[in-house]
Design an enzyme around this catalytic site. Structure first.
Site, short mmCIF file in Angstrom:
data_model
loop_
_atom_site.label_atom_id
_atom_site.label_comp_id
_atom_site.label_asym_id
_atom_site.label_seq_id
_atom_site.Cartn_x
_atom_site.Cartn_y
_atom_site.Cartn_z
NE ARG A 148 26.83 39.79 28.03
CZ ARG A 148 26.46 39.69 29.35
NH1 ARG A 148 26.11 39.12 29.45
NH2 ARG A 148 27.97 40.06 30.20
CG ASP A 168 38.88 37.10 31.10
OD1 ASP A 168 38.73 37.09 29.97
OD2 ASP A 168 37.61 37.11 31.79
CD GLU A 192 30.53 41.87 28.25
OE1 GLU A 192 30.38 41.35 27.78
OE2 GLU A 192 31.00 42.39 29.18
CD GLU A 251 33.31 33.25 35.58
OE1 GLU A 251 32.89 33.68 36.68
OE2 GLU A 251 33.31 34.43 34.63
#
Ligand SMILES: *[C@@H]1O[C@H](CO)[C@@H](O)[C@H](O)[C@H]1NC(C)=O
Ligand SMILES: *[C@@H]1O[C@H](CO)[C@@H](O)[C@H](O)[C@H]1NC(C)=O
Length: 565
Positions: free
Chosen positions: A161, A288, A157, A457
């Protein structure tokens, strides 16, 4: 902010230098049209918009002009939405990570470094919000990325980010301090790679360099192992530090040589020896962006790392063959998890990035005709289904997960029958438009997770479908989603996730994740903006929607990093 106050400008209609009324109206009309075009928010405020369209060209094509005006106004509406969310965040949660929009509170769920600000700095820049951006640069320049001794920054993360956000904001604005901060952060996260296999540890204390295991113990998720390459390779390129490249390429080499079948990587890997730890295949949670970054690291390096493209093709074809299913009645194409050889018949909202990835691949790669056709169909069909799961619901927003009828069949089998039968109707199964269905029992699926978490998404895929096909239906659908967002998730202090997408009035919950400002609103803005700010052959979006410019490795870099093409 430059709102569209065009009609209020009285000057042009007061002019007296034209005698004949008809000529005057024609000229005034042209001036007004030119003014509307020039004042369209994207042109005025997007700092990297090329401004190459002459207004006169536009006046020759009135229908296009009308549409351009409409879509730019819609983009402008999205910018207003961003300002609403961001200003409330500043008011109640400034210097913290995220606002709690219902309780006027805040939380520090991503290291307490102000993730909502850094994650969306590039959104501000793209929307032309210069004052907000400049303030954010000042705040970010003071950020030292240290953390109290007992806590750890989650590697994945933090990279997507914060590091992605800083690198993108730097690439767009050229602000040197942002690269300096990115370099510091990238350096502080390096201890994550100090494992026997090189697969990254879950988290790092950025003050001490100590690492910690996360909720998966010694297992590294596929997505977490291979979703740092775009950021670290770009960082290596802009800083010249070989270490950044070598650490993340080592992971790729490990994955390239893993013993996998059909190009499918299981979701869990052992950090000790990089062996697979389960038999679970997915393109949703835990997997993903692992697949996404196979294509994207090939694209961002100016197609100079062909091994990544080869792996992408092998993996995406494996996904198409093994994970794509089609529902029995509505013929909805979807991508399911497969556990121990059995399909679960589920579709996660997280997996709805896949149609966009397929569309991007089909658009940018020189595919064999057979692959091109199948990838394009799969993109279209999956994007349709992701959209339909929105359109079916009372709110018009999509659930976080659905469970399909177990009479679903593997798509490639149904496709083979259709092809064997002479391709009847011309449209392959699972690709046709499907009307919305309000009756839950006739949907071919039931909602398994009814929340909408303000996730991006589906909108991301709509953006890529629009860019690669030019079919305006994706913009119109995106607009429907935007209107649903405004209607059901907007609250006094920002935007809030909702508990049940099929219930109105919607019941909100006390969260506004940073990706709503960083991704959801950015993709909506870019979907509507008339200017193609990020041509697909010039920019690559990281998995948190941070655009980074495509580059090529120089000869020196190729030698330094031992890049073999
Ligand atoms: C880093 O910044 C924080 C907050 O501004 C401050 O409390 C801390 O002392 C700084 N740490 C170092 C090592 O400069
Ligand atoms: C690779 O995996 C297959 C099963 O998928 C197994 O039969 C084979 O022994 C494995 N090879 C190696 C070198 O581990």
């Amino acid at each position: 902010m430059l709102p569209l106050h065009i009609q209020e400008d009285p000057k042009p209609v007061r002019r007296r230098w034209l005698g004949r009324p008809l000529a005057r109206w024609i000229v005034l009309g042209l001036i007004l049209i030119a003014a509307l075009w020039l004042l369209a928010p994207v042109h005025l405020t997007s700092p990297i918009s090329p401004l190459q369209d002459e207004p006169t060209t536009a006046t020759l094509r009135p229908p296009v002009l009308d549409n351009a005006l409409l879509w730019n106004q819609r983009a402008s509406r999205v910018r207003d939405s961003y300002l609403h969310g961001y200003n409330e965040y500043l008011k109640y949660a400034s210097s913290h990570d995220e606002i709690l929009p219902l309780s006027e509170g805040w939380k520090d769920n991503f290291n307490g470094w102000g993730v909502s600000m850094i994650d969306s700095m590039d959104t501000m820049w793209i929307m032309g919000l210069r004052d907000e951006f400049d303030t954010a640069v000042r705040v970010a320049s003071q950020q030292n990325f240290t953390i109290v001794s007992s806590t750890y920054a989650p590697f994945f993360e933090t990279v997507i980010r914060y590091l992605g956000g800083l690198l993108s904001a730097h690439a767009l604005s050229g602000e040197a301090t942002l690269l300096d901060r990115a370099n510091d952060l990238g350096n502080r996260m390096l201890p994550a790679f100090d494992t026997p296999s090189g697969l990254p540890r879950f988290s790092v204390n950025t003050a001490t360099g100590q690492t910690a295991l996360g909720w998966t113990g010694n297992a590294v998720l596929f997505s977490e192992a291979t979703s740092c390459q775009v950021e670290y390779k770009y960082l290596a390129h802009v800083t010249g530090r070989a270490e950044y490249y070598n650490k993340v390429e080592k992971i790729m080499k490990t994955m390239y040589s893993a013993n996998v079948s059909n190009g499918l990587f299981t979701t869990r890997w052992d950090a000790a020896d990089a062996s697979p730890m389960n038999n679970h295949f997915s393109v949703g949670a835990s997997a993903d962006s692992g697949y996404e970054y196979l294509l994207k690291q090939y694209l961002i390096s100016g197609k100079t790392e062909p091994r990544a493209k080869d792996q992408y093709l092998e993996s995406i074809n494996g996904i198409i063959d093994q994970l794509l299913y089609i529902s029995p009645r509505r013929q909805l194409l979807y991508v399911t998890d497969v556990v121990s050889g059995r399909p679960v018949y589920d579709l996660q909202h997280l997996s709805c990035f896949l149609p966009g990835l397929l569309a991007l691949g089909a658009h940018t790669l020189a595919l064999a005709p057979r692959d091109k056709e199948r990838h394009t169909w799969a993109a279209e069909g999956l994007a349709q289904t992701c959209w339909v799961t929105y359109a079916d619901q009372a709110t018009g927003l999509g659930p976080d997960g659905v469970q399909f009828d177990d009479q679903s069949r593997r798509w490639v089998d149904v496709l083979a029958e259709w092809e064997g039968g002479g391709r009847k109707g011309g449209v392959p199964p699972g690709v046709a438009d499907v009307p919305a269905e309000r009756a839950a029992e006739r949907r071919d699926y039931r909602v398994s997770s009814s929340v909408y978490l303000l996730r991006p998404e589906t909108i991301e895929s709509m953006y890529l479908m629009w860019k690669t096909t030019g079919d305006v239906c994706w913009r119109e659908r995106g607009w429907a989603v935007y209107e649903a967002l405004e209607k059901h998730t907007r609250v006094e202090h920002g935007y809030a996730i909702i508990r049940n997408v099929d219930q109105v009035p919607a019941e909100t919950s006390d969260d506004m994740p940073s990706f709503f400002l960083a991704e959801t609103l950015k993709y909506l803005y870019l979907l509507f903006a008339e200017t193609d700010i990020f041509p697909l052959d010039k920019w690559v979006f990281n998995t948190e929607a941070h655009p980074l410019p495509i580059f090529t490795w120089s000869r020196e870099e190729q030698e330094l990093y031992k890049i073999t093409s």
